[in-house]
Write a protein that holds these residues in place. Sequence first.
Motif, PDB file in Angstrom:
ATOM      1  N   GLY A   1       5.400  16.042 -13.480  1.00 54.08           N
ATOM      2  CA  GLY A   1       5.265  16.107 -14.928  1.00 54.08           C
ATOM      3  C   GLY A   1       6.306  16.903 -15.693  1.00 54.08           C
ATOM      4  O   GLY A   1       6.877  16.402 -16.662  1.00 54.08           O
TER       5      GLY A   1
ATOM      6  N   LYS B   1       9.108  15.881 -18.608  1.00 51.75           N
ATOM      7  CA  LYS B   1       8.996  14.501 -19.059  1.00 51.75           C
ATOM      8  C   LYS B   1       8.127  14.441 -20.311  1.00 51.75           C
ATOM      9  O   LYS B   1       7.209  15.225 -20.490  1.00 51.75           O
ATOM     10  CB  LYS B   1       8.355  13.637 -17.961  1.00 51.75           C
ATOM     11  CG  LYS B   1       9.166  13.552 -16.669  1.00 51.75           C
ATOM     12  CD  LYS B   1       8.671  12.421 -15.775  1.00 51.75           C
ATOM     13  CE  LYS B   1       9.576  12.276 -14.557  1.00 51.75           C
ATOM     14  NZ  LYS B   1       9.382  13.360 -13.569  1.00 51.75           N
TER      15      LYS B   1
ATOM     16  N   PRO C   1       5.145  12.746 -22.659  1.00 53.57           N
ATOM     17  CA  PRO C   1       3.898  12.067 -22.300  1.00 53.57           C
ATOM     18  C   PRO C   1       4.117  10.562 -22.120  1.00 53.57           C
ATOM     19  O   PRO C   1       3.552   9.948 -21.202  1.00 53.57           O
ATOM     20  CB  PRO C   1       2.989  12.368 -23.492  1.00 53.57           C
ATOM     21  CG  PRO C   1       3.478  13.675 -24.014  1.00 53.57           C
ATOM     22  CD  PRO C   1       4.967  13.638 -23.822  1.00 53.57           C
TER      23      PRO C   1
ATOM     24  N   CYS D   1       5.645   9.862 -18.739  1.00 56.51           N
ATOM     25  CA  CYS D   1       4.636   9.983 -17.679  1.00 56.51           C
ATOM     26  C   CYS D   1       3.782   8.721 -17.612  1.00 56.51           C
ATOM     27  O   CYS D   1       3.541   8.155 -16.530  1.00 56.51           O
ATOM     28  CB  CYS D   1       3.740  11.197 -17.929  1.00 56.51           C
ATOM     29  SG  CYS D   1       4.594  12.762 -17.680  1.00 56.51           S
TER      30      CYS D   1
ATOM     31  N   LEU E   1       0.173  11.928 -10.288  1.00 58.54           N
ATOM     32  CA  LEU E   1       0.878  12.605 -11.375  1.00 58.54           C
ATOM     33  C   LEU E   1       0.623  14.086 -11.156  1.00 58.54           C
ATOM     34  O   LEU E   1      -0.522  14.537 -11.198  1.00 58.54           O
ATOM     35  CB  LEU E   1       0.308  12.140 -12.729  1.00 58.54           C
ATOM     36  CG  LEU E   1       0.786  12.905 -13.967  1.00 58.54           C
ATOM     37  CD1 LEU E   1       2.282  12.761 -14.168  1.00 58.54           C
ATOM     38  CD2 LEU E   1       0.046  12.414 -15.214  1.00 58.54           C
TER      39      LEU E   1
ATOM     40  N   ALA F   1       0.991  18.158 -14.391  1.00 55.07           N
ATOM     41  CA  ALA F   1       1.019  17.595 -15.736  1.00 55.07           C
ATOM     42  C   ALA F   1       0.264  18.488 -16.705  1.00 55.07           C
ATOM     43  O   ALA F   1      -0.784  19.044 -16.367  1.00 55.07           O
ATOM     44  CB  ALA F   1       0.406  16.202 -15.724  1.00 55.07           C
TER      45      ALA F   1
ATOM     46  N   GLN G   1       0.320  15.215 -21.267  1.00 52.64           N
ATOM     47  CA  GLN G   1       0.783  14.224 -20.286  1.00 52.64           C
ATOM     48  C   GLN G   1      -0.404  13.547 -19.605  1.00 52.64           C
ATOM     49  O   GLN G   1      -0.406  12.325 -19.400  1.00 52.64           O
ATOM     50  CB  GLN G   1       1.675  14.910 -19.247  1.00 52.64           C
ATOM     51  CG  GLN G   1       3.000  15.414 -19.834  1.00 52.64           C
ATOM     52  CD  GLN G   1       3.765  16.319 -18.881  1.00 52.64           C
ATOM     53  OE1 GLN G   1       3.166  17.035 -18.076  1.00 52.64           O
ATOM     54  NE2 GLN G   1       5.080  16.326 -18.997  1.00 52.64           N
TER      55      GLN G   1
END
Lengths: 256, 256, 256, 256, 256, 256, 256, 256
Positions: free
Chosen positions: C56, C59, C61, C64, C80, C83, C87
């Motif tokens: 995560g 990045k 949202p 992701c 994932l 995050a 996210q």
Amino acid sequence: MDEAALHSLLEGVRSGTVAPDDAVAILRRLPFADLGYAKVDHHRMLRQGLPEAVYGPGKTPEQCAGLVRELLNGGGPVLLSRADEEQVSAAVAANPVPEPAVEVHRRGLTTVVWGRAPAREGRVMVVAAGTADLPVASECVVTMRALGFEPALHADCGVAGIHRLLASVTELAEADAVVVVAGMEGALTSVVGGLTGAPVVAVPTSVGYGAGLEGITALLGMLATCAAGVTVVGIDNGFGAAFAVARLLPRAAAGP
Amino acid sequence: MDEAALHSLLEGVRSGTVAPDDAVAILRRLPFADLGYAKVDHHRMLRQGLPEAVYGPGKTPEQCAGLVRELLNGGGPVLLSRADEEQVSAAVAANPVPEPAVEVHRRGLTTVVWGRAPAREGRVMVVAAGTADLPVASECVVTMRALGFEPALHADCGVAGIHRLLASVTELAEADAVVVVAGMEGALTSVVGGLTGAPVVAVPTSVGYGAGLEGITALLGMLATCAAGVTVVGIDNGFGAAFAVARLLPRAAAGP
Amino acid sequence: MDEAALHSLLEGVRSGTVAPDDAVAILRRLPFADLGYAKVDHHRMLRQGLPEAVYGPGKTPEQCAGLVRELLNGGGPVLLSRADEEQVSAAVAANPVPEPAVEVHRRGLTTVVWGRAPAREGRVMVVAAGTADLPVASECVVTMRALGFEPALHADCGVAGIHRLLASVTELAEADAVVVVAGMEGALTSVVGGLTGAPVVAVPTSVGYGAGLEGITALLGMLATCAAGVTVVGIDNGFGAAFAVARLLPRAAAGP
Amino acid sequence: MDEAALHSLLEGVRSGTVAPDDAVAILRRLPFADLGYAKVDHHRMLRQGLPEAVYGPGKTPEQCAGLVRELLNGGGPVLLSRADEEQVSAAVAANPVPEPAVEVHRRGLTTVVWGRAPAREGRVMVVAAGTADLPVASECVVTMRALGFEPALHADCGVAGIHRLLASVTELAEADAVVVVAGMEGALTSVVGGLTGAPVVAVPTSVGYGAGLEGITALLGMLATCAAGVTVVGIDNGFGAAFAVARLLPRAAAGP
Amino acid sequence: MDEAALHSLLEGVRSGTVAPDDAVAILRRLPFADLGYAKVDHHRMLRQGLPEAVYGPGKTPEQCAGLVRELLNGGGPVLLSRADEEQVSAAVAANPVPEPAVEVHRRGLTTVVWGRAPAREGRVMVVAAGTADLPVASECVVTMRALGFEPALHADCGVAGIHRLLASVTELAEADAVVVVAGMEGALTSVVGGLTGAPVVAVPTSVGYGAGLEGITALLGMLATCAAGVTVVGIDNGFGAAFAVARLLPRAAAGP
Amino acid sequence: MDEAALHSLLEGVRSGTVAPDDAVAILRRLPFADLGYAKVDHHRMLRQGLPEAVYGPGKTPEQCAGLVRELLNGGGPVLLSRADEEQVSAAVAANPVPEPAVEVHRRGLTTVVWGRAPAREGRVMVVAAGTADLPVASECVVTMRALGFEPALHADCGVAGIHRLLASVTELAEADAVVVVAGMEGALTSVVGGLTGAPVVAVPTSVGYGAGLEGITALLGMLATCAAGVTVVGIDNGFGAAFAVARLLPRAAAGP
Amino acid sequence: MDEAALHSLLEGVRSGTVAPDDAVAILRRLPFADLGYAKVDHHRMLRQGLPEAVYGPGKTPEQCAGLVRELLNGGGPVLLSRADEEQVSAAVAANPVPEPAVEVHRRGLTTVVWGRAPAREGRVMVVAAGTADLPVASECVVTMRALGFEPALHADCGVAGIHRLLASVTELAEADAVVVVAGMEGALTSVVGGLTGAPVVAVPTSVGYGAGLEGITALLGMLATCAAGVTVVGIDNGFGAAFAVARLLPRAAAGP
Amino acid sequence: MDEAALHSLLEGVRSGTVAPDDAVAILRRLPFADLGYAKVDHHRMLRQGLPEAVYGPGKTPEQCAGLVRELLNGGGPVLLSRADEEQVSAAVAANPVPEPAVEVHRRGLTTVVWGRAPAREGRVMVVAAGTADLPVASECVVTMRALGFEPALHADCGVAGIHRLLASVTELAEADAVVVVAGMEGALTSVVGGLTGAPVVAVPTSVGYGAGLEGITALLGMLATCAAGVTVVGIDNGFGAAFAVARLLPRAAAGP
């Protein structure tokens, strides 16, 4: 293997002169010579326009000698860097022709060069902060000569007597590339970086005491420089700085 | 003392053949031989399926010789690692049978092996980045041989000539375990980790200069690798990597 | 692209159904989907038997959510990791099917898992030194579940009350892999490493104060462990430890 | 003050139109505008062919606005880098013409550009290892655009899926300069450095966890790279890498 | 000068037998003997119940000999620590009576002791992790003997074979003070700290490799220990640990 | 399980009232209560004469409350250390009797104490260098009170005004234990160590700026002190210093 | 070139006796002698009132001898610092008149002084913590003598016996400058800084063990000192401390 | 207590007006006011000619207010440094007369000054490298004003535009003391140190990015400077630099 060779190989497959199985094998094999203890990269000159060098530390004298021989077979120039006395003796004895150039580096480490690349253009300055930085600066100069340059060495330009550097301000402005070699606090880098618009490659040296931390202080200072666009190589890495200059100056002599 | 022995002891207490006080004393004593300067762990082979080794630095030659002797009494194989010349001489003189294998490590440090464990299965690759990493890779290979493996050593696969590694891509994919030995920036680890799904044990070496920090840079780089699931041992620790492989490959030959 | 596909391609060239120029282009393109901001590696499951995960931090949202979508298209499971709340919300909203499992990590960081890999064999223990190490241990457990394992979590086994660990000595001896999660001085690693012959993957955590240096102390201690053959991943990297276990346990369920 | 101006001044002294005392004063004053809190260096474009930029951190919004104004008076382009929201607002409000370009950097820091330098030649690639490295790569790209370049950004080329990078091998070989932006272990630098003979400027990023040490690991790895001639700038310093490229590519647009 | 002497001096002033000016001078002079290169603190035994020792490094052989002589004049015992061969020879030759005890420390450093303090009570254990830690443990033992203790030395109790330590669990529980001497990761400290309620003084040693960082790793691990109330001295400082024990055990034998 | 219980168990086996299998199971279980997220060590008071404490960071409020409850069931006192507001609220609400003592530590961290151990003898001084060191000193004092001491706190004794410390020289000489709490350069430790023969436990604090490095400077200075026999705990670890004092002073009130 | 010379030059231009082109050339050349390997700064005495010294490490014996010769030509005094035996021999042989003073520093490094500056006023104290700090203190003293001072050296004033320092409290209060030379934890600095209002220059030394980190601990401690207004030079830099004193005491003897 | 008072006291003892016991008590009590949480050093102005300041961090608002009050009672000036908003409010409300001067430092930290010392002589320059260094430079300036100086502040003199510094070369040469405030690589220090013979106090700042390491890089660079005799204080310590200047300039106004 360049793109043309790849086309040729595939054409051979298409026309039936090369069997697919053989192509698979070939495609996996880019050109290098495996000596058992080393895989000599004959492809580098084609791929990068840069010669491969032999880094001495950790290798036996026989390995050094063998690697130099293999590389000389691929065409020169060949550099043997950071070699101790035994390694130099073995490599020079085994590879006498053409006559190698030997440059003594400090702490018993030596750079040996066989042959020389075609001349490269570009006004290159190597600016050293103190007399004690000269061994690293010399490693840089001898490597650049092997690569085809004719660098100008300016010794003892440390900023505590700033007028010594200012005396070279015109040359700095007109240079095509500048290598700054400095230990202690490495401040010379920032001043040079502000005086010229040319590429500046900074080499921190392990010279200094008090808080020099064997070159860490100069390294950090050069990375944190207030002069935008200056780049840095590792501590005492005059060799790397020479290759950095070879990458950035007109490659007329090295590429197609 | 394994679980069966514990049952037996307690059964002796229950039947009256062992006095409770004696049992208390025994329960506190797991099997080791106390030589005064060392407590030899004869239990390790039972407990772990791994032989105990003698680490040379800081021990007197006599202590090295005595420890090897005690361990040979417990059944082999026995390793003496990082031993200097005096330690090797004393240990080999005092323990001539069976003939030990001697592997010279750099900086005057040597691995000596008496005997060999039963053969272990598994295709193990040792991939070294540069020729200068060979001493550490060799320590790993000789230790793995003592543990019963037949590892394949691939030298000089550094990523600056990535095609040299790509030539081994099939072997990497089919390996049961891969040990990566690399100094400088240790980047080989990440590339190998991305090419194989096998366990990858990374060994940073103290090879390199400029900013290698005696192996710290490679160590940090391997720990921060972008290839998921790679694991790391200490700097120059080819010995530890060999034991890590012994832990993870089928222990058919070592345990019940 | 596996070896069979390469043969097939070259056969096409040989038979004339594929033009050499097209083959050149194809050979350069191993399978990944370029989303502009990321190149999704659909090939990893084939090449390594390991799923790709979305990390995560850094990045947006939207990135992701998009990456999870692309990976779900390639078949699961999808992770994932690390995050933040935004996210997680975006990724879960955009990828509702199948229902993801959400594991809350500390400091607002969360692991989300869509789907699950086929069951993998092997008795895996996750041994945590203190209650404060549980968030990292949980990241490891949830990741291993996604990879098909059923790990057993043993909490609060720190060595200052060594009998708490000794209570699990049989399970340790019989485990196929052990993950040790510990902060402070990380001493648990060495004791566990001495009690089992199974592979031990150590995860230092940033738990502790006084001289814990945000996990550096535990990391160094684990690397310097006196227990031979223990390997280490980065600080708080429960995710990496899970993948390390997936590399070393029988890959029957994951690849041919 | 260039050499011609110096001649002119001295000619004035010789001819009596300039008093020696006045010349002394002038000679000490190279052109900069003293705003009290800053000395704006109008001379840099002449001296280096590089524009001066305003570095936000530590300055008040008013100082940012004033510095941008003063620099716009000297001709553009003007960059405001690492500015927080208040600084951006103040600077944009005070300097609306020409319309500035705004690029959002992570952690609330932004690069704003007013105007653009004349187009510079050269194929420049910016290769980023992961999606999380994009903010730093973007800072580099927006700065290079202000300097007159049209760089190509290649995202998510990390070495754990080496085929993603190999897909760009021709572009790498043909580039005039390559900027590598990578966090974690920074291994991408070495692979790129081995694939191209062009100048490679490496930018370590603070992306990563486990043992990334906020970018220190990537920084050290890049400095210790096994690829000869790669140079490095400071952590997250996309700005500096852009200026490094401006120094090394043909300065047709900037110099005589 | 103790409190009684101060009263006596002031009484002298009051009664007129001491002039105020003389008293000022005396009050400024607490008892030490100034040898020019050193100020020997004859007051320490009174003030602290601890003898003063001579630390060898940096002193000339003559200075070592002179300091020992001066201290023997003040009553013993006298310790010369970390002395090289020349210093030992000079000091022993100049101070033959009573016969000194000589303990060889590693790396050519030696502890020499003249005389011995009155016997001190207390069961003191010195627990060393490995055979390589014995030189530091021995420095501690010889120093404690000089201070009047009869410590028990337990060698090779490293936690990778935890049963070796558990064999001493009763002695640990009954000890009045425990010194733990360990290198590598120093984990022994935490286990011992959890097994006993006695004061535990931990001595990190510079033994180890891989990530031992010359003792820093053990030092940090001991400071971050999960065992509450453990205290730490500097790396390899067996001397300091002995004095720490002398501070904390009943001072019946040492003070008035 | 103490030695008597072990005898009793074995006697049961001998007499046939305990089956050997059951004894095996029991012998593996020393007394702790497994709450799932924690294993509460009810044995510590017996084994060490030291209470177990709950370290807040990383635990949920519910876990803190549950651990305090379990420990109160085992008899007090109970400490909850480094707890944030939520943890304090939950723990106090769930465990209202007896009334806990609450000490506010800086940065929102608090020590809560339920009950108090029987009074311990010994004159204990806590000497703090500056007012800013008081929060750490207070953590030490409140913990020592829970352990049964009545320590005397001397604030603001930094060595830059050495006479402030000299005013307490008699108390220092007569103390049974001294805790020195200091940040910045930690020099107070060395001066105190020279003025008293009592045990000195030094606590570095993260107070200071310029080059304090969040307490690392004080930590290193205390470890490198020129005063022999001083020992050190981790940064800001007032809690650990209190336990260190509990280990070294007469345990009349705590053990048999 | 001082201001008068600049006026004179410009007057020459104005009057026509100097051509503008020649003036440009002259203005760029401040006075130094270029020996090829060094640029000797004859201007420093004028510009700063401080002599230039020759720093030995990294220079050849011939370079040392040549630099001393060049500097003696410019008027003395001349210092050769940190010179090894070969450098001293060469320099002394080549520059016999006037008779140089030779001070042996530890580790084979020596300071040699030719001549002496005019006497400078000011009561300067050099206070050394331990006998082992004397070599650094001596370097400072010999350098100060060359600069014209008559410093008083107080040896062995470490704070573990604080009364040894208090004996000098009047001299400290009356000093015009104090240099503190200390290793280990460097605590002496803070105590001295609190006892005097004079300028205090602290010199950390690499003396110490345990956690001295080759002087880093003392350096950090001195920088973090609680005594306001103390300043610091690099580790073992007695030379630099002497120059610092020369900068701050009345420059009556050195400037106009 | 000064020397006269000591004579007077002893005369009282001699004449019988002071009892020896009372004298013992008095001799141990140098003048400070014990507020419980602090011991205010009213003696410092007499002993050092330097006022005591209140360092905010770690103190409660009430403690700040109380300390300022106590110090104002002793005569001024009084400084409150590094205070947050609450501390400033409390201190200003409790001590309104005379009107304090408030200087806002960055990150919410503020210096407040009540009163001003008598004027001190000396031309003092504060030279800051960049606009971002101004907050630290301002802390230095406001502190120096409180101490009686009238320093001149030169902003934005960084060496990347060296002519901006050269414009001040005359002032530098004529200054009595120069404070250099610089972050990033701190190179300004070396250039200034070479241009002036005056005392140079360098203040590293935490300004910078890339490799500034929060000021560590500038700190190391300043300590390793090639300009002899420059001294350094801690990071961001403008306060300490001001006191350093107060120590070295003529104390005509401050002492007898």
